[in-house]
Enzyme design. Structure first.
Site, PDB file in Angstrom:
ATOM      1  N   GLY A 165       0.812  -1.210   0.000  1.00  0.00           N
ATOM      2  CA  GLY A 165       0.000   0.000   0.000  1.00  0.00           C
ATOM      3  C   GLY A 165       0.847   1.262   0.000  1.00  0.00           C
ATOM      4  N   ALA A 166       1.874   1.281  -0.842  1.00  0.00           N
ATOM      5  CA  ALA A 166       2.864   2.370  -0.818  1.00  0.00           C
ATOM      6  C   ALA A 166       2.473   3.574  -1.661  1.00  0.00           C
ATOM      7  CB  ALA A 166       4.218   1.849  -1.278  1.00  0.00           C
ATOM      8  N   THR A 167       1.322   3.534  -2.315  1.00  0.00           N
ATOM      9  CA  THR A 167       0.995   4.594  -3.270  1.00  0.00           C
ATOM     10  C   THR A 167       0.406   5.844  -2.634  1.00  0.00           C
ATOM     11  OG1 THR A 167      -1.147   3.501  -3.700  1.00  0.00           O
ATOM     12  CG2 THR A 167       0.674   3.019  -5.215  1.00  0.00           C
TER      13      THR A 167
ATOM     14  N   GLY B 252      -0.536   7.989   1.539  1.00  0.00           N
ATOM     15  CA  GLY B 252      -0.652   7.976   2.984  1.00  0.00           C
ATOM     16  C   GLY B 252       0.559   7.445   3.725  1.00  0.00           C
TER      17      GLY B 252
ATOM     18  N   ARG C  89      -1.802  -1.168  -6.061  1.00  0.00           N
ATOM     19  CA  ARG C  89      -2.624  -1.474  -7.231  1.00  0.00           C
ATOM     20  C   ARG C  89      -2.507  -0.428  -8.322  1.00  0.00           C
ATOM     21  NH1 ARG C  89      -8.416  -1.617  -5.104  1.00  0.00           N
ATOM     22  NH2 ARG C  89      -7.549  -0.027  -3.734  1.00  0.00           N
TER      23      ARG C  89
ATOM     24  N   TYR D 122     -15.093  -3.042  10.219  1.00  0.00           N
ATOM     25  CA  TYR D 122     -13.746  -2.471  10.196  1.00  0.00           C
ATOM     26  C   TYR D 122     -13.046  -2.760  11.525  1.00  0.00           C
ATOM     27  CZ  TYR D 122      -9.863   0.794  10.161  1.00  0.00           C
ATOM     28  OH  TYR D 122      -8.610   1.345  10.241  1.00  0.00           O
TER      29      TYR D 122
ATOM     30  N   VAL E 160      -5.608   9.707  11.738  1.00  0.00           N
ATOM     31  CA  VAL E 160      -4.513  10.136  10.859  1.00  0.00           C
ATOM     32  C   VAL E 160      -5.149  10.716   9.600  1.00  0.00           C
ATOM     33  CG1 VAL E 160      -2.400   9.473   9.672  1.00  0.00           C
ATOM     34  CG2 VAL E 160      -3.147   8.185  11.688  1.00  0.00           C
TER      35      VAL E 160
ATOM     36  N   GLU F 285      -5.820   9.579   3.011  1.00  0.00           N
ATOM     37  CA  GLU F 285      -6.969   9.283   2.157  1.00  0.00           C
ATOM     38  C   GLU F 285      -7.971   8.360   2.854  1.00  0.00           C
ATOM     39  OE1 GLU F 285      -5.641   7.645  -1.530  1.00  0.00           O
ATOM     40  OE2 GLU F 285      -4.756   9.520  -2.235  1.00  0.00           O
ATOM     41  N   PHE F 286      -7.694   8.009   4.116  1.00  0.00           N
ATOM     42  CA  PHE F 286      -8.521   7.034   4.836  1.00  0.00           C
ATOM     43  C   PHE F 286     -10.006   7.390   4.780  1.00  0.00           C
ATOM     44  CE2 PHE F 286     -10.688   5.677   8.715  1.00  0.00           C
ATOM     45  CZ  PHE F 286     -10.386   4.327   8.767  1.00  0.00           C
TER      46      PHE F 286
END
Length: 248
Positions: free
Chosen positions: A4-6, A8, A29, A148, A181, A184-185
């Site tokens: 998930g490095a793209t 945040g 992705r 969640y 935080v 984009e969450f």
């Protein structure tokens, strides 16, 4: 290796580790974002970067990606299981089955797929560090957080189980459980409604992705005989999921 490095926290982790001369495997992705980040890190910090594009929810894709690693890229010293998301904020009787499946497939099964394929590489070398991104939602529950929260409680349990199972192989395992935080969450949770997402962070100073990345790097950079089992990190204005000190 950072999943998930793209955006945040994942992107912030990639930057701070690159600044400290670490070669990186970054995954996600969104191929365009991944390639852009890879180029930036290589240019700015002179490190080696291997971008891998795949959906962490798809075991076959994960297996192909990890199986493609050769030479030094197989010597993964640190795995940051960052990829995760929240979708919707509905009570249990009105929840979306599709949202539930996406959260469970990403937050739990995706983390398991990566860990199952990377941990043997660490076991073989008898060294490594797995850092799992949990949440305050994995320590508490709150109204309409149901699935969640359940998925992040699973991360908390898996982190503890990994710590035990990998103990004989000198592998460190750490969980980071952030409160609010601003990334984009909330945009993802509210499916692109940016105004609704902004309102989540009104009236207080939220944590930033860099705050969490700094903490992750601190845990990773400690001497090899020191392991931080878990950390819960909150904005000063947030005591838990219920109590806040908001202005206005």
């Amino acid at each position: 290796m950072i999943t998930g490095a793209t955006s945040g926290i994942g992107e912030a982790c990639a930057t701070i580790f690159a600044q400290n001369n670490c070669n990186l495997i970054i995954t996600g992705r969104r191929a365009d974002r991944l390639q852009k980040l890879s180029a930036q890190l290589t240019t700015n910090y002179g490190i080696k970067v291997l971008p891998l594009v795949f959906d962490i929810r798809n075991y076959d894709e994960v297996k192909i990606a990890i199986g493609s690693l050769e030479g030094e890229w197989k010597n993964i010293d640190i795995l940051i299981n960052n990829a995760g998301l929240s979708l919707g904020l509905d009570p249990i009787d009105k929840g979306s089955i599709d949202d539930w499946n996406t959260m469970i497939d990403t937050n739990v099964k995706g983390l398991l797929y990566i860990s199952r394929l990377v941990s043997p590489l660490m076991v073989e070398r008898k060294q490594g560090h797995i850092i799992n991104l949990g949440s305050i939602a994995g320590k508490e529950t709150y109204a309409n957080g149901n699935v969640y929260c359940a998925s992040k409680h699973a991360v908390d349990a898996l982190n503890k189980a990994m710590r035990i199972d990998l103990l004989p192989y000198n592998i460190r395992v750490t969980a980071i459980h952030p409160g609010a935080v601003e990334t984009e969450f909330s945009i993802v949770r509210f499916k692109g409604d940016e105004e609704k997402a902004k309102n989540v962070y009104k009236g207080f100073e939220a944590l930033s992705a860099n705050d969490i990345a700094d903490t992750i790097y601190y845990c990773a950079a400690l001497p090899s005989h020191v392991n931080i089992n878990e950390l819960t990190i909150m904005p000063t204005a947030q005591a838990n999921t219920v109590y806040w000190n908001k202005r206005g």
